[in-house]
Design a protein around this motif. Structure first.
Motif, PDB file in Angstrom:
ATOM      1  N   SER A 198       1.336  -1.385  -0.619  1.00 28.04           N
ATOM      2  CA  SER A 198       0.049  -0.339  -0.011  1.00 28.04           C
ATOM      3  C   SER A 198       1.082   1.263   0.234  1.00 28.04           C
ATOM      4  N   VAL A 199       0.858   2.253  -1.387  1.00 26.15           N
ATOM      5  CA  VAL A 199       1.558   3.073  -1.430  1.00 26.15           C
ATOM      6  C   VAL A 199       0.608   4.240  -0.625  1.00 26.15           C
ATOM      7  N   ALA A 200       0.852   5.287   0.404  1.00 24.77           N
ATOM      8  CA  ALA A 200       0.134   6.237   0.425  1.00 24.77           C
ATOM      9  C   ALA A 200       1.098   7.245  -0.095  1.00 24.77           C
ATOM     10  N   ALA A 201      -0.227   8.569  -0.345  1.00 21.00           N
ATOM     11  CA  ALA A 201       0.571   9.999  -0.890  1.00 21.00           C
ATOM     12  C   ALA A 201       1.371  11.051   0.498  1.00 21.00           C
ATOM     13  N   THR A 202       2.463  11.538   0.508  1.00 23.07           N
ATOM     14  CA  THR A 202       2.370  12.327   1.104  1.00 23.07           C
ATOM     15  C   THR A 202       2.475  13.451   1.545  1.00 23.07           C
ATOM     16  N   ASP A 203       2.306  13.684   0.446  1.00 22.72           N
ATOM     17  CA  ASP A 203       1.934  15.551   0.294  1.00 22.72           C
ATOM     18  C   ASP A 203       0.415  15.380   1.545  1.00 22.72           C
ATOM     19  N   PRO A 204       0.870  16.491   2.267  1.00 23.12           N
ATOM     20  CA  PRO A 204      -0.401  17.541   3.038  1.00 23.12           C
ATOM     21  C   PRO A 204      -1.840  18.159   2.657  1.00 23.12           C
ATOM     22  N   PRO A 207      -5.941  16.436  -2.110  1.00 22.51           N
ATOM     23  CA  PRO A 207      -7.461  16.837  -2.642  1.00 22.51           C
ATOM     24  C   PRO A 207      -7.684  15.807  -2.154  1.00 22.51           C
ATOM     25  N   PHE A 208      -8.115  14.768  -2.645  1.00 26.33           N
ATOM     26  CA  PHE A 208      -8.706  13.518  -2.405  1.00 26.33           C
ATOM     27  C   PHE A 208      -8.751  12.868  -0.708  1.00 26.33           C
ATOM     28  N   ASP A 209     -10.255  12.202  -0.951  1.00 26.43           N
ATOM     29  CA  ASP A 209     -10.414  11.422   0.193  1.00 26.43           C
ATOM     30  C   ASP A 209      -9.644  10.078   0.296  1.00 26.43           C
ATOM     31  N   LEU A 210      -9.098   9.518  -0.893  1.00 26.30           N
ATOM     32  CA  LEU A 210      -8.455   7.812  -1.325  1.00 26.30           C
ATOM     33  C   LEU A 210      -7.248   8.617  -0.943  1.00 26.30           C
ATOM     34  N   LYS A 211      -6.451   8.450  -0.004  1.00 25.67           N
ATOM     35  CA  LYS A 211      -4.875   8.979   0.647  1.00 25.67           C
ATOM     36  C   LYS A 211      -3.913   7.659   0.758  1.00 25.67           C
ATOM     37  N   GLU A 212      -4.442   6.326   0.144  1.00 24.67           N
ATOM     38  CA  GLU A 212      -2.907   5.455  -0.197  1.00 24.67           C
ATOM     39  C   GLU A 212      -3.860   4.615  -1.824  1.00 24.67           C
ATOM     40  N   ILE A 213      -2.717   4.632  -1.973  1.00 23.96           N
ATOM     41  CA  ILE A 213      -3.010   2.800  -3.368  1.00 23.96           C
ATOM     42  C   ILE A 213      -2.398   1.715  -3.323  1.00 23.96           C
ATOM     43  N   ASP A 214      -2.837   0.408  -3.622  1.00 28.08           N
ATOM     44  CA  ASP A 214      -2.504  -0.480  -3.603  1.00 28.08           C
ATOM     45  C   ASP A 214      -1.756  -1.034  -5.022  1.00 28.08           C
ATOM     46  N   ILE A 215      -0.650  -1.301  -4.822  1.00 29.97           N
ATOM     47  CA  ILE A 215      -0.033  -2.052  -5.723  1.00 29.97           C
ATOM     48  C   ILE A 215       0.744  -3.564  -5.668  1.00 29.97           C
ATOM     49  N   PHE A 228      10.399  -4.817 -14.016  1.00 29.20           N
ATOM     50  CA  PHE A 228       9.343  -5.430 -12.926  1.00 29.20           C
ATOM     51  C   PHE A 228       8.096  -5.440 -13.504  1.00 29.20           C
ATOM     52  N   THR A 229       7.363  -6.760 -13.154  1.00 31.72           N
ATOM     53  CA  THR A 229       6.390  -6.347 -13.746  1.00 31.72           C
ATOM     54  C   THR A 229       4.833  -5.641 -12.745  1.00 31.72           C
ATOM     55  N   LEU A 230       4.350  -4.591 -12.980  1.00 33.82           N
ATOM     56  CA  LEU A 230       3.437  -4.007 -12.140  1.00 33.82           C
ATOM     57  C   LEU A 230       1.838  -4.122 -12.552  1.00 33.82           C
ATOM     58  N   ASP A 231       1.000  -4.356 -11.588  1.00 40.63           N
ATOM     59  CA  ASP A 231      -0.287  -4.074 -11.335  1.00 40.63           C
ATOM     60  C   ASP A 231      -0.896  -3.372 -10.277  1.00 40.63           C
ATOM     61  N   VAL A 232      -2.301  -2.226 -11.208  1.00 36.92           N
ATOM     62  CA  VAL A 232      -3.008  -1.778 -10.410  1.00 36.92           C
ATOM     63  C   VAL A 232      -4.839  -3.235  -9.510  1.00 36.92           C
ATOM     64  N   PRO A 233      -4.597  -3.680  -8.288  1.00 37.39           N
ATOM     65  CA  PRO A 233      -5.785  -4.399  -8.411  1.00 37.39           C
ATOM     66  C   PRO A 233      -7.041  -3.324  -7.977  1.00 37.39           C
ATOM     67  N   LEU A 234      -7.474  -4.399  -8.544  1.00 37.89           N
ATOM     68  CA  LEU A 234      -9.285  -3.777  -9.045  1.00 37.89           C
ATOM     69  C   LEU A 234      -9.763  -3.886  -7.824  1.00 37.89           C
ATOM     70  N   ASP A 235      -9.586  -4.678  -6.870  1.00 43.16           N
ATOM     71  CA  ASP A 235     -10.030  -5.061  -5.575  1.00 43.16           C
ATOM     72  C   ASP A 235      -9.849  -4.141  -3.828  1.00 43.16           C
ATOM     73  N   GLN A 236     -10.193  -2.655  -5.084  1.00 45.15           N
ATOM     74  CA  GLN A 236      -9.670  -2.049  -4.138  1.00 45.15           C
ATOM     75  C   GLN A 236     -10.912  -0.788  -4.228  1.00 45.15           C
TER      76      GLN A 236
END
Length: 667
Positions: A198-204, A207-215, A228-236
């Motif tokens: 889970s990667v979270a945004a460090t910007d104080p 502007p969005f309610d969702l602050k992190e994204i799973d990769i 390396f291969t990268l996927d953004v899962p859809l189950d979030q």
């Protein structure tokens, strides 16, 4: 000697006593050190500084003997290090810590940094044991350590080193994310391991309610030679459209970074640079993905579906592959059904000849089929004739589509330039006769569907006439409700006024607004033989509308009643445009109402009525200015110097006798 090197000798003479310190009796000075020079920074005072310019005792002794060393000159000799092994490197000064920026890849301070910049160290297993050093022993070349170096040259990259770099990347990944934020999954065969974090945004100011994204990442065996291969899962919680956009943008950055490293001839660990780029670009990616999500939602509300060019090309290629796998007779009939269009451009024989050209011809065939398929999706009939477009169209939230069932258009005869109204219905041709020259006029209207992304009302096919105006107030429209998917009839729509009404079935609120109408003539295609192409240029000029945006009105909007009024007035009583109220009364038999909109005679821009103000588009004055060179009862010029010499008010009261008292008051 060590005590002498650790002490500081003063050669300065004290002004009061005039004594000088001797070399046999060294004096330990307690003067403070310069904090700039001791930290490796630059001192602006230089030799005039009243503080001591010295870093430490060891460096002071070395500066007296060999000069000031740099960060890279940190290898000690055999006599300085007990043990005897060669290649062992230590910090340049006791108590100095390694620079964490240098270990991560780059330090902007370089040699001025007060922390230790370690050189390329050998592997941990090969660290030397303290022993006897020999000055004549050669130095061992340093071996790159994966824990310190993030990139190596491709020519020096071996399988063992690549494996070490890959293991280092995985260790850094596990160290960066705690156990509750990192999920390790293995495939059933055990060959590929996926790491989900889970990667979270460090910007104080996020502007969005969702602050992190799973990769989800996985490192191939030959990493870092391949990305390396990268996927953004859809189950979030992130919508699927935004997830796909973030994944596509991330893969583009990784491929571009890997290609740059290939050109530079180096292999780099890309996971940590990718995390830094993702942190900086996450707000932009979320914003772009939100725009795509809003577009899809609006299209879904309007009952439409957006098909990308890649999906369309894939569909056409699959369809062509299925046609090749079928029997020849069936493929010929299917191809004939596909290639039949409204204009009859392509034939079955032409398709067969393209298919027999080879692999290059098949690719051209697929691209051509995709282009024709896109044209058929955009509009069922080809664009020809005169296009009728409603400018400034605004539909309400529940208003899905608008279709014109009947329109009333003002046509101008090409021979005598007399205008008359004609009512047209959808796809039904109408024949009329000019009242003045008895010329035959033929007209037909092909309606189109208005929606949030199209403002084309339809197309006019005219003969011996040109369109001048659309009487929108007498048009009958059919409005589609988005709530119940039912059509509602609507009339009496005026320019510049929002028409609000309720649906007859679900009582939802519907609204329509149109600012003006524009007619645009679409010339025929040059590659098709047509009788119109063989006629003279004057015939082509007659096909263009009488009123065109950006061009003057007929006679610049003047009439026989007013020669200085360069505008047309649109009267709300009938919805028609006339140069003045006199022209309206001559043509209509109903009482006239004051005009609320007007059309500029210089640029044909329709706008709200304003007296004495310039055009909002071209800035021209449509009426004569109020300030003239005559008096005009006080409405004109009042300056006697600028007034016309023939105006009797110019010299009024010139010879009038003024009393001394009045003259004194004026003074």
């Amino acid at each position: 000697s060590k005590r002498e090197s650790a002490s500081i000798r003063l050669d300065t003479m004290d002004e009061g006593e005039g004594e000088k310190t001797s070399e046999s009796e060294p004096v330990r000075h307690t003067q403070p050190l310069c904090r700039f020079f001791s930290q490796g920074r630059h001192c602006n005072f230089g030799k005039r500084c009243r503080f001591l310019h010295i870093r430490d005792d060891a460096r002071a002794h070395k500066e007296k003997t060999t000069g000031t060393p740099s960060q890279s000159d940190v290898t000690l000799s055999n006599s300085e290090i007990p043990g005897g092994n060669v290649g062992y490197r230590v910090a340049p000064a006791a108590g100095h810590r390694p620079c964490r920026y240098f270990l991560s890849g780059h330090c902007t301070m370089e040699d001025r940094c007060r922390f230790w910049h370690p050189p390329q160290l050998p592997p941990l297993d090969d660290q030397p044991v303290p022993g006897n050093y020999s000055r004549s022993a050669p130095r061992i070349q340093p071996v790159p350590r994966p824990g310190i170096l993030q990139d190596v040259k491709l020519c020096d990259l071996t399988e063992d080193l690549a494996k070490q770099l890959r293991d280092t990347e995985i260790r850094q990944l596990k160290k960066r994310f705690p156990k509750e934020q990192l999920i390790i999954q293995e495939r059933s065969d055990g060959k590929v391991t996926y790491y989900r974090a889970s990667v979270a945004a460090t910007d104080p100011d996020w502007p969005f309610d969702l602050k992190e994204i799973d990769i989800m990442v996985s490192f191939p065996d030959n990493y870092p030679q391949e990305i390396f291969t990268l996927d953004v899962p859809l189950d979030q919680d992130l919508p699927a459209v935004m997830s796909r956009h973030v994944q596509e943008a991330s893969l583009e950055w990784l491929q571009a970074k890997h290609a740059t490293n290939q050109l530079l001839g180096k292999a780099e660990l890309l996971f940590r640079p990718f995390l830094r780029w993702l942190d900086r670009s996450l707000e932009r990616l979320f914003t772009e993905g939100a725009r795509q999500l809003k577009r899809d939602i609006d299209l879904e509300k309007a009952g439409l579906q957006f098909i990308s060019y890649q999906e369309l090309q894939a569909t056409v290629s699959e369809k062509s592959a299925n046609d090749h796998s079928c029997e020849p007779a069936a493929s010929d009939s299917a191809a004939a059904d596909e290639d039949v269009s409204d204009e009859g451009e392509r034939t079955v024989e032409g398709e067969k000849s393209v298919q027999q050209e080879g692999p290059g011809g098949s690719e051209g065939q697929e691209e051509e089929d995709a282009i024709h398929f896109v044209e058929n999706i955009k509009i069922s009939d080809p664009r020809r004739g005169t296009e009728v477009k409603l400018l400034g169209l605004r539909l309400g939230e529940n208003t899905a589509t608008v279709v014109a069932q009947k329109i009333t258009v003002c046509l101008q005869c090409n021979r005598c330039k007399v205008t008359a109204d004609l009512t047209l219905t959808g796809r039904t041709p109408c024949t009329a006769q000019c009242e003045k020259c008895s010329a035959s006029i033929n007209a037909a209207f092909r309606p189109c569907m208005l929606h949030h992304y199209s403002d084309v009302l339809g197309y006019l096919d005219l003969h011996n006439a040109a369109p001048a105006d659309l009487v929108l107030q007498e048009c009958e429209l059919s409005v589609g409700c988005l709530s119940c998917s039912q059509d509602v009839p609507m009339q009496n729509l005026s320019y510049g006024q929002t028409k609000e009404f309720n649906c007859e079935h679900c009582h939802s609120k519907l609204s329509i607004l149109a600012e003006s109408t524009r007619f645009q003539y679409i010339p025929p295609r040059a590659n098709k033989p047509d009788l119109a192409a063989t006629n003279s240029h004057s015939w082509h000029r007659d096909q263009y509308p009488a009123v065109q945006k950006g061009k003057p009105l007929p006679e610049k909007g003047t009439c026989k009643h007013y020669k200085q009024s360069h505008r047309w007035l649109r009267f709300p009583c009938c919805g028609r445009a006339y140069p003045c109220d006199g022209c309206h009364d001559e043509d209509q038999d109903h009482p006239m109402e004051l005009a609320t909109r007007m059309i500029c005679g210089y640029c044909a821009k329709e706008q709200p009525y304003a007296n004495g103000k310039p055009c909002i588009s071209c800035g021209s004055m449509m009426t004569r200015g109020a300030r003239t060179s005559h008096w005009e009862g006080g409405l004109g010029c009042r300056n006697k110097v600028k007034m016309c010499r023939n105006d009797r008010q110019k010299h009024a009261n010139t010879n009038k006798t003024v009393s001394r008292r009045a003259a004194g008051q004026k003074k």
